[in-house]
Design a protein around this motif. Sequence first.
Motif, PDB file in Angstrom:
ATOM      1  N   SER A  16       0.842  -1.197   0.000  1.00  0.00           N
ATOM      2  CA  SER A  16       0.000   0.000   0.000  1.00  0.00           C
ATOM      3  C   SER A  16       0.874   1.243   0.000  1.00  0.00           C
ATOM      4  N   GLY A  17       0.314   2.286  -0.610  1.00  0.00           N
ATOM      5  CA  GLY A  17       0.991   3.578  -0.580  1.00  0.00           C
ATOM      6  C   GLY A  17       0.031   4.701  -0.265  1.00  0.00           C
ATOM      7  N   SER A  18      -1.209   4.345   0.060  1.00  0.00           N
ATOM      8  CA  SER A  18      -2.245   5.348   0.289  1.00  0.00           C
ATOM      9  C   SER A  18      -2.203   5.865   1.715  1.00  0.00           C
ATOM     10  N   LYS A  19      -2.653   7.097   1.899  1.00  0.00           N
ATOM     11  CA  LYS A  19      -2.700   7.673   3.241  1.00  0.00           C
ATOM     12  C   LYS A  19      -3.726   6.950   4.104  1.00  0.00           C
ATOM     13  N   GLU A  20      -4.783   6.404   3.469  1.00  0.00           N
ATOM     14  CA  GLU A  20      -5.802   5.680   4.224  1.00  0.00           C
ATOM     15  C   GLU A  20      -5.201   4.444   4.891  1.00  0.00           C
ATOM     16  N   MET A  21      -4.408   3.713   4.149  1.00  0.00           N
ATOM     17  CA  MET A  21      -3.814   2.500   4.717  1.00  0.00           C
ATOM     18  C   MET A  21      -2.656   2.816   5.653  1.00  0.00           C
ATOM     19  N   ARG A  22      -1.982   3.956   5.425  1.00  0.00           N
ATOM     20  CA  ARG A  22      -0.947   4.358   6.378  1.00  0.00           C
ATOM     21  C   ARG A  22      -1.575   4.637   7.737  1.00  0.00           C
ATOM     22  N   ALA A  23      -2.757   5.221   7.736  1.00  0.00           N
ATOM     23  CA  ALA A  23      -3.465   5.481   9.000  1.00  0.00           C
ATOM     24  C   ALA A  23      -3.870   4.169   9.667  1.00  0.00           C
ATOM     25  N   VAL A  24      -4.288   3.196   8.864  1.00  0.00           N
ATOM     26  CA  VAL A  24      -4.657   1.886   9.407  1.00  0.00           C
ATOM     27  C   VAL A  24      -3.443   1.204  10.036  1.00  0.00           C
ATOM     28  N   MET A  25      -2.311   1.249   9.369  1.00  0.00           N
ATOM     29  CA  MET A  25      -1.104   0.593   9.895  1.00  0.00           C
ATOM     30  C   MET A  25      -0.614   1.276  11.166  1.00  0.00           C
ATOM     31  N   ALA A  26      -0.831   2.582  11.267  1.00  0.00           N
ATOM     32  CA  ALA A  26      -0.457   3.278  12.499  1.00  0.00           C
ATOM     33  C   ALA A  26      -1.290   2.760  13.666  1.00  0.00           C
ATOM     34  N   GLN A  27      -2.574   2.484  13.418  1.00  0.00           N
ATOM     35  CA  GLN A  27      -3.418   1.902  14.456  1.00  0.00           C
ATOM     36  C   GLN A  27      -2.956   0.489  14.822  1.00  0.00           C
ATOM     37  N   VAL A  28      -2.563  -0.260  13.818  1.00  0.00           N
ATOM     38  CA  VAL A  28      -2.079  -1.631  14.051  1.00  0.00           C
ATOM     39  C   VAL A  28      -0.857  -1.609  14.960  1.00  0.00           C
ATOM     40  N   ARG A  29       0.100  -0.757  14.662  1.00  0.00           N
ATOM     41  CA  ARG A  29       1.313  -0.686  15.473  1.00  0.00           C
ATOM     42  C   ARG A  29       1.004  -0.223  16.898  1.00  0.00           C
ATOM     43  N   ARG A  30       0.009   0.662  17.024  1.00  0.00           N
ATOM     44  CA  ARG A  30      -0.334   1.208  18.340  1.00  0.00           C
ATOM     45  C   ARG A  30      -0.942   0.135  19.241  1.00  0.00           C
ATOM     46  N   VAL A  31      -1.782  -0.718  18.689  1.00  0.00           N
ATOM     47  CA  VAL A  31      -2.493  -1.700  19.509  1.00  0.00           C
ATOM     48  C   VAL A  31      -1.750  -3.026  19.631  1.00  0.00           C
ATOM     49  N   ALA A  32      -0.783  -3.275  18.745  1.00  0.00           N
ATOM     50  CA  ALA A  32      -0.142  -4.596  18.684  1.00  0.00           C
ATOM     51  C   ALA A  32       0.524  -4.984  19.996  1.00  0.00           C
ATOM     52  N   ARG A  33       1.182  -4.050  20.660  1.00  0.00           N
ATOM     53  CA  ARG A  33       1.951  -4.372  21.869  1.00  0.00           C
ATOM     54  C   ARG A  33       1.076  -4.625  23.090  1.00  0.00           C
ATOM     55  N   THR A  34      -0.208  -4.393  22.965  1.00  0.00           N
ATOM     56  CA  THR A  34      -1.124  -4.666  24.066  1.00  0.00           C
ATOM     57  C   THR A  34      -1.767  -6.032  23.849  1.00  0.00           C
ATOM     58  N   ASP A  35      -2.565  -6.475  24.827  1.00  0.00           N
ATOM     59  CA  ASP A  35      -3.336  -7.711  24.682  1.00  0.00           C
ATOM     60  C   ASP A  35      -4.805  -7.413  24.428  1.00  0.00           C
ATOM     61  N   THR A  36      -5.113  -6.165  24.108  1.00  0.00           N
ATOM     62  CA  THR A  36      -6.489  -5.760  23.841  1.00  0.00           C
ATOM     63  C   THR A  36      -7.020  -6.483  22.600  1.00  0.00           C
ATOM     64  N   PRO A  37      -8.267  -7.003  22.660  1.00  0.00           N
ATOM     65  CA  PRO A  37      -8.852  -7.596  21.448  1.00  0.00           C
ATOM     66  C   PRO A  37      -8.954  -6.547  20.343  1.00  0.00           C
ATOM     67  N   VAL A  38      -8.768  -6.989  19.116  1.00  0.00           N
ATOM     68  CA  VAL A  38      -8.832  -6.090  17.965  1.00  0.00           C
ATOM     69  C   VAL A  38      -9.981  -6.532  17.069  1.00  0.00           C
ATOM     70  N   LEU A  39     -10.790  -5.580  16.637  1.00  0.00           N
ATOM     71  CA  LEU A  39     -11.910  -5.869  15.740  1.00  0.00           C
ATOM     72  C   LEU A  39     -11.663  -5.164  14.416  1.00  0.00           C
ATOM     73  N   LEU A  40     -11.466  -5.960  13.362  1.00  0.00           N
ATOM     74  CA  LEU A  40     -11.200  -5.436  12.023  1.00  0.00           C
ATOM     75  C   LEU A  40     -12.515  -5.400  11.254  1.00  0.00           C
ATOM     76  N   LEU A  41     -12.886  -4.223  10.796  1.00  0.00           N
ATOM     77  CA  LEU A  41     -14.168  -4.025  10.118  1.00  0.00           C
ATOM     78  C   LEU A  41     -13.919  -3.599   8.684  1.00  0.00           C
ATOM     79  N   GLY A  42     -14.654  -4.185   7.756  1.00  0.00           N
ATOM     80  CA  GLY A  42     -14.494  -3.798   6.362  1.00  0.00           C
ATOM     81  C   GLY A  42     -15.095  -4.822   5.433  1.00  0.00           C
ATOM     82  N   GLU A  43     -15.192  -4.440   4.178  1.00  0.00           N
ATOM     83  CA  GLU A  43     -15.786  -5.322   3.186  1.00  0.00           C
ATOM     84  C   GLU A  43     -14.923  -6.566   2.971  1.00  0.00           C
TER      85      GLU A  43
END
Length: 606
Positions: free
Chosen positions: A300-327
Motif C-alpha cells: 500500500s501507498g495510500s494515506k488511508e492504509m498508512r493510518a490503518v497501519m499506524a493503528q495496528v502498530r499502536r495496539v499490537a503491543r497490548t493484549d487488547t482484542p482487535v476488531l477489524l471491520l471492512g468489506e
Amino acid sequence: MIQTPLLADNRFAEHLLQHTPVSTFVLDAQHQVMIWNKACEQLTELKAETMVGTKQHWRGFYTEPRPCLADLLLDSTLGNISDLYEQASAFSAGTDICHTENWCLMPDGRRLYLVIDAGAIRNAQGEVVAVVETQRDRTEQRLMMQSLSESEQRISTILGSAMDAIVTIGPQQTITLFNAAAARIFRCAADFAIGQPIERFVAPACYPLFKQFIAFDSTAAKNQAWVPEGLSARRADGEEFPIEATFSPLEAGGQKLCTIILRDVNDRYLAEEKLQRLQEEKGYLQEVINDDHNPGDFVSGSKEMRAVMAQVRRVARTDTPVLLLGETGTGKELLARAVHESSDRSAAILVKVNCAALPADLLESELFGHEKGAFTGAIQQRKGRFELADKGSLFLDELGELSLSAQAKLLRVLQEQEFERVGGSETLKVDVRVIAATHRNLAEEVAAGRFRADLYYRLNVFPIDVPPLRQRLVDIPLLARFFLGKYAKKFAKPLTDIDPAGLEQLRQYQWPGNVRELQNVIERAVILSSGPWLEIAPLVSPRVHASALVQPLRTLEAVEREHILRTLAATDWVISGSKGAAAILAMNPNTLRSRMQKLGIVKSHG
C-alpha cells in the motif's frame, strides 16, 4: 637342603621353613640369601642353588631393580627407614614387622600380584641377625576383584544413565539401590533414600496394592510384573504423582531382592501433549504455507492504509482484542497477521478460524475442542483452536457467523481466559489474544438479536476500519504490479508491466470484491497474456467475474451517473428533504444538483 652356619643349631626351624607352602626366603645381616624354600622356587622358578649366598633375591619381586621389603627392613634397623615407610603399606617403627602388596615381575616375564610380609630375627643381644620374607600369590583373586569392580562400575554407569528410576529393596522392604534417575524423580539424594523403607516413597492410598508386588512370600511377587496404571508414588517433599512400574524379583548372595523400574507418568503425558501440540501446529502451519496470503503481500501507498497501519502498530503491543471491520477482500487477514507479528506474542503461533466456512454445529468443536463421544463421529478427544493458540493469537474471520452459544463461550474466554471442551467438564486455562474480523455491521446485528451486545462491546474496544479498494485508488497500480510479479514467476511468464490502457481500466473499476478480486483478475490476465505486457482488455468479458464483472469496465463518471439516476428514480426525483436523493446519497442538495448538471442528468418528461 642348603645348610647355613646361622641355623646349624636349629635344623628344625630351617626344615620348617623349607617345607612351608608359603614362598619364603631368609636374608642375613649382610643381605645375602640364607634360605630359599621350595615354595619360593616354585613361585619364581629360581633354584635355591643359584640364590643362596647371593644378593640377587630382589629381581624376582619388582618391576624395576630395587631393594626388596626384607632389605629395607634390615636398613631400617640401622635407622634409615624413609624408604621403608614409602614402600610398605603397613609398618610401625620398633615392631620389626612390615607389610605390602603390589604387582611384581617374575624372571620369566610373568606379572603376579603378591602379598608380602617381612619380619626381623634378633639374637639374645637384640641384634638383627636375619630377616624372613614371605610372598603369597593373590593374582587370581586380584583379577577377580578388578573384574568385579569393573563390572560394578559398568552396572553403576548403566544405572546412572537410565532415564527411568531403578530402586532395589531387600527382605525388610528397605531400599538398597537408588539410581540417579530415582534421585531426580523423587527429589532426594541416594544417600537419603538408601536404608529407608520403600513405604516412605509410596502414596499411602495405593500402598496395599503396591505391597502385593514386593511381599516376597506372596504369589504376585514371585514373577515379574508390569503395572501400567493404578499406582502413585510420593516424592521426598510429599508430592504424589502417578507411575507405571515393573517389579522383578531376584536372589543375590542368598538374599531375596526386588528391583522396581518406575516412570513418572506425568512426564509421559507432558511429552505426549507436547508431541500432539507440535503435530497440530505442523498441520496448521502447513495450511498457512499453502495459503496465498502472507504478511509480505501487504502492499500500500495510500494515506488511508498508512493510518490503518499506524493503528495496528499502536495496539499490537497490548493484549487488547482487535476488531477489524471492512468489506470482504480488503485484506483483514493480512492486518491480523501484522497485529500478531508486531506483538510480544510473535514467537508463538497465529491460528486462524474462518467462522463462515464451518457448519454451526461443528464451529464450537473447532474453537474449543471436544471430548470422545461428545457427539456422533467424535471417536477421540480433540483439542480446539483456542488450545492450539495458547500463548499466541487467534484470528476469528467472519466473526458475525458465530452462533449465540459459541458467542457466549467466546465472551467467557475473553473475560476469564478459560473454557470447557464440547462434552467435557474440565475447565481449561489459556492465554490467547483474540483478533476478530467481519464485514457485517455488528451494531445492526446486535439490534436484530443475532449478536450478543456484551460480546460486541468487549470486542469493540479497539475497532479498525479497513477502507475498500475503491477508496484508495493509489494502491491499485501498486497491488496490480505486485500480483503481476507474483504470478508471472509462478507461471513462468516473461511479463514486464501492465499495458497503459489496461491500467486505466483497473483504476476506473469499482472493485466490489476489493483486493481479492483484483488479485484474481491479475492471475487470470497473466495466464491469458502472451506478450511482454499484461493485457487487461480480454477480461472485460462477463465470463471473467461470476459475482462482479458482469459487464465491461466503465468510467467512474458513467458509474456515478447511473447510480444517481437510480437514486432519483427511487425518490421520484425528489432532491431535498429527509427522504430525498441528496440525503440518501449523503450529499448537500446543491452539490447534487451541480453533479447532475455536470453529468447531463435531466428529468425526462416523456
